[in-house]
Scaffold this active site. Sequence first.
Site, PDB file in Angstrom:
ATOM      1  CB  SER A 176      -0.856  -0.011   1.274  1.00  0.00           C
ATOM      2  OG  SER A 176      -1.407   1.263   1.512  1.00  0.00           O
ATOM      3  CE1 TYR A 189      -4.527  -2.407   5.023  1.00  0.00           C
ATOM      4  CE2 TYR A 189      -3.570  -0.221   4.738  1.00  0.00           C
ATOM      5  CZ  TYR A 189      -4.125  -1.364   4.201  1.00  0.00           C
ATOM      6  OH  TYR A 189      -4.282  -1.466   2.835  1.00  0.00           O
TER       7      TYR A 189
HETATM    8  P1  NAD Z   1     -11.447  -6.248  -0.431  1.00  0.00           P
HETATM    9  O1  NAD Z   1     -12.171  -6.153   0.837  1.00  0.00           O
HETATM   10  O2  NAD Z   1     -12.220  -6.333  -1.685  1.00  0.00           O
HETATM   11  O3  NAD Z   1     -10.444  -7.468  -0.410  1.00  0.00           O
HETATM   12  C1  NAD Z   1      -9.872  -7.989   0.753  1.00  0.00           C
HETATM   13  C2  NAD Z   1     -10.283  -9.446   0.875  1.00  0.00           C
HETATM   14  O4  NAD Z   1      -9.521 -10.061   1.901  1.00  0.00           O
HETATM   15  C3  NAD Z   1     -11.731  -9.654   1.276  1.00  0.00           C
HETATM   16  O5  NAD Z   1     -12.531  -9.845   0.136  1.00  0.00           O
HETATM   17  C4  NAD Z   1     -11.717 -10.890   2.163  1.00  0.00           C
HETATM   18  O6  NAD Z   1     -12.376 -11.995   1.603  1.00  0.00           O
HETATM   19  C5  NAD Z   1     -10.247 -11.206   2.303  1.00  0.00           C
HETATM   20  N1  NAD Z   1      -9.932 -11.532   3.692  1.00  0.00           N
HETATM   21  C6  NAD Z   1      -9.859 -10.680   4.748  1.00  0.00           C
HETATM   22  N2  NAD Z   1      -9.550 -11.364   5.862  1.00  0.00           N
HETATM   23  C7  NAD Z   1      -9.430 -12.659   5.512  1.00  0.00           C
HETATM   24  C8  NAD Z   1      -9.133 -13.862   6.213  1.00  0.00           C
HETATM   25  N3  NAD Z   1      -8.890 -13.850   7.536  1.00  0.00           N
HETATM   26  N4  NAD Z   1      -9.112 -15.029   5.526  1.00  0.00           N
HETATM   27  C9  NAD Z   1      -9.372 -15.055   4.186  1.00  0.00           C
HETATM   28  N5  NAD Z   1      -9.621 -13.943   3.471  1.00  0.00           N
HETATM   29  C10 NAD Z   1      -9.662 -12.775   4.124  1.00  0.00           C
HETATM   30  O7  NAD Z   1     -10.476  -4.973  -0.485  1.00  0.00           O
HETATM   31  P2  NAD Z   1      -9.309  -4.499  -1.477  1.00  0.00           P
HETATM   32  O8  NAD Z   1      -9.226  -3.037  -1.278  1.00  0.00           O
HETATM   33  O9  NAD Z   1      -9.468  -5.048  -2.819  1.00  0.00           O
HETATM   34  O10 NAD Z   1      -8.019  -5.119  -0.790  1.00  0.00           O
HETATM   35  C11 NAD Z   1      -7.073  -5.906  -1.477  1.00  0.00           C
HETATM   36  C12 NAD Z   1      -5.680  -5.500  -1.051  1.00  0.00           C
HETATM   37  O11 NAD Z   1      -5.406  -4.181  -1.500  1.00  0.00           O
HETATM   38  C13 NAD Z   1      -5.441  -5.482   0.450  1.00  0.00           C
HETATM   39  O12 NAD Z   1      -4.165  -6.045   0.714  1.00  0.00           O
HETATM   40  C14 NAD Z   1      -5.413  -4.021   0.798  1.00  0.00           C
HETATM   41  O13 NAD Z   1      -4.623  -3.753   1.924  1.00  0.00           O
HETATM   42  C15 NAD Z   1      -4.787  -3.475  -0.459  1.00  0.00           C
HETATM   43  N6  NAD Z   1      -4.960  -2.038  -0.641  1.00  0.00           N
HETATM   44  C16 NAD Z   1      -6.195  -1.531  -0.887  1.00  0.00           C
HETATM   45  C17 NAD Z   1      -6.314  -0.162  -1.046  1.00  0.00           C
HETATM   46  C18 NAD Z   1      -7.656   0.476  -1.330  1.00  0.00           C
HETATM   47  O14 NAD Z   1      -7.734   1.691  -1.328  1.00  0.00           O
HETATM   48  N7  NAD Z   1      -8.679  -0.299  -1.592  1.00  0.00           N
HETATM   49  C19 NAD Z   1      -5.202   0.683  -0.930  1.00  0.00           C
HETATM   50  C20 NAD Z   1      -3.961   0.115  -0.674  1.00  0.00           C
HETATM   51  C21 NAD Z   1      -3.855  -1.250  -0.530  1.00  0.00           C
END
Ligand code: NAD
Length: 282
Positions: A176, A189
């Site tokens: 991130s 986080y």
């Molecule tokens: P999202 O909620 O769509 O995806 C995260 C997924 O993680 C969830 O769908 C869930 O099923 C899974 N998850 C969480 N805990 C779990 C567990 N204990 N066991 C199994 N699965 C589990 O959100 P996203 O934004 O697509 O996140 C994906 C990645 O992108 C993450 O690593 C997040 O930190 C990173 N990220 C997102 C952003 C943003 O702005 N959305 C920014 C920087 C980084």
Amino acid sequence: MKNTKAFPEQKQNLPGNEYLMNPEPEIIKENYTGSGKLLGKVAFITGGDSGIGRSVAVHFAREGANVAIVYLKEDKDALKTKELVEKEGQQCLLVSGDLKDENFCKNAIKSCVKTFNKINIIVNNAAVQFPQNELEKITTAQLQKTFETNIYPYFYITKAALPFLNKGDSIINTSSVTAYRGSEHLLDYSSTKGAILTFTRSLSTMLAKKQIRVNGVAPGPIWTPLIVATFDKVSDFGKDNPMGRAGQPSEVGPAYVFLASEDSSYITGQFIHINGGELVGG
Ligand code: NAD
Ligand code: MG
């Protein structure tokens, strides 16, 4: 991002659900043309039910890969991802369970190998976040949950998958922008995201001799269920970055294709920054 409802009920029930989001995220650009970059490959994607992980699954499928996706309990979202992957003419294995449990991680890798006979690409991507403005509010339980979800499974999954990975295969980790510039309301986080950055660099050197590449993506604000489920105010989400808007998952998925494919054959230990223009080093 106008007229966006925050779906307060999701805050009680993390993680969020994509099917409830308004507006719906864009998963892949209509004009994204696959060119067989991942033909015959098998990808294993954690958090592939929604958001960035779903976008990665659909892009990989359009490039000719079969995918296995791991998710916690969002069956409806996972089934939609499966449907989207199948629409691309590829197979999608759904594996539901808790990545905090190392045995589950081992079994998830086993069922992927059992179904597809191999694994070529690992995408470590699942995460949780619990915003807090003060250090005192970060309970030990929260701290443990954040680290046990966001970084421990990167070890569990990679360790379980390694015996099946060969020369030319690829591991891609989701960090991130908060790993690079910190985040005052996501102290725990952002610390796990920093750990993912260093994990990626260290593992890339460890696996370079085997010709297995390890890279990462460091997204900025991307419109996904994680955001809607955890931030109180989402109408301004991403507006303060140079491009003045949040990104869509469809703008993130292609970077994973690049890092998974032969196009990046001489790149390892590196990160791609998809953040609307925020300048960060490394
Ligand atoms: P999202 O909620 O769509 O995806 C995260 C997924 O993680 C969830 O769908 C869930 O099923 C899974 N998850 C969480 N805990 C779990 C567990 N204990 N066991 C199994 N699965 C589990 O959100 P996203 O934004 O697509 O996140 C994906 C990645 O992108 C993450 O690593 C997040 O930190 C990173 N990220 C997102 C952003 C943003 O702005 N959305 C920014 C920087 C980084
Ligand atoms: Mg989800």
